[in-house]
Write an enzyme that holds these catalytic residues in place. Sequence first.
Site, PDB file in Angstrom:
ATOM      1  N   LYS A 196       0.863  -1.188   0.000  1.00 15.66           N
ATOM      2  CA  LYS A 196       0.000   0.000   0.000  1.00 15.66           C
ATOM      3  C   LYS A 196       0.889   1.223   0.000  1.00 15.66           C
ATOM      4  O   LYS A 196       1.674   1.442   0.916  1.00 15.66           O
ATOM      5  CB  LYS A 196      -0.906   0.000   1.232  1.00 15.66           C
ATOM      6  CG  LYS A 196      -1.822   1.221   1.331  1.00 15.66           C
ATOM      7  CD  LYS A 196      -2.671   1.141   2.586  1.00 15.66           C
ATOM      8  CE  LYS A 196      -3.570   2.359   2.733  1.00 15.66           C
ATOM      9  NZ  LYS A 196      -4.402   2.285   3.955  1.00 15.66           N
ATOM     10  N   LYS A 249      -1.988  -1.604  -4.002  1.00 17.74           N
ATOM     11  CA  LYS A 249      -2.850  -0.421  -3.853  1.00 17.74           C
ATOM     12  C   LYS A 249      -2.002   0.841  -3.924  1.00 17.74           C
ATOM     13  O   LYS A 249      -0.987   0.923  -3.236  1.00 17.74           O
ATOM     14  CB  LYS A 249      -3.562  -0.504  -2.495  1.00 17.74           C
ATOM     15  CG  LYS A 249      -4.513   0.624  -2.186  1.00 17.74           C
ATOM     16  CD  LYS A 249      -5.131   0.423  -0.800  1.00 17.74           C
ATOM     17  CE  LYS A 249      -6.083   1.557  -0.454  1.00 17.74           C
ATOM     18  NZ  LYS A 249      -6.666   1.399   0.883  1.00 17.74           N
TER      19      LYS A 249
END
Length: 326
Positions: A196, A249
């Site tokens: 992320k 992500k």
Amino acid sequence: MSFPTRRLRRLRTSEKMRELVQETRLSPSDLICPIFVQEDIKTRIKIESMPSIERLPLDDVTDEVGTISDLGIPAIMLFGIPSNKDETGSSAFDDNGIVQKAISQVRENFGDKIVIMADTCLCQFTSTGHCGVISNNKVDNDASLELLAKTAVSQAKAGMDTSSPSAMMDGQVAAIRNALDDEGFSDVSIMSHAAKHRSNFYSPFRDAAACAPEFGDRKTYQMPYTNAREAMMEVETDINEGVDIVMIKPALSYLDLISETRRRFNIPVAAYSVSGEYALVKAASQLGYVNENEVTDEILSSIKRAGADMIVTYFAKSAAKFMQES
């Protein structure tokens, strides 16, 4: 010969021929639909930066999930906005918290007809807006692990299928796996936000989930978007800690990392097409610059083509509708 014997355009001569040789196929069953549920509200609240996305009162969650399920989307991801926040984010692991209530309601009404995923993080619940607890003016990684584990167990008690830890704390997968197993939830899976990145594409989400940091930023725990090798180390670490699904992500600007994860690791790969990706398309569409459905299809297809088995996207409902219609 003045022309080549091999003409690749022969396989593009008609729609049916193009369908016959199509390599990447997108369907509603590839999608995961996020849901924002807010405590102590009676009517839906529009999110200005994300047109068509709303914060829902608890009473509306069943109807929303019914709509999602009817579109052939197999999974939801729940995010909660509590009425009260504190330094430890205690609402996150409250068995009567807003996410837990939403999970229980969905489980009661839908049984196993839909996969219930829940964001396992503290940022929506802490008074600081950070994804972990603060000690000496910085996020305390190890102290946060216990609270993330408590949150996952509380969500599992409510009926969650999949914990999706997004805090980017080192060791979070192992802490959650151990806690779930110790409490008898060995069948609850984990889909980590493994790589992320500290991205500018998250801005609309922070509006939606009311989780902007009160001070500083998240650069000390979210990944720099410049480091592909480090991203693979994050993915490998989560695999070694027992994760079931890894996530990259954001998605659109990180297709290379999705592809590299698929190439390196024999594990299901998810991608999160985040709020900024959604907002950019919606804004351009509203101005008449692009066709929203066609651009959405192209974006989601590119994410799947890169190697994602499943895609968390705010376009889930609209994309499933135009797939059904086409």
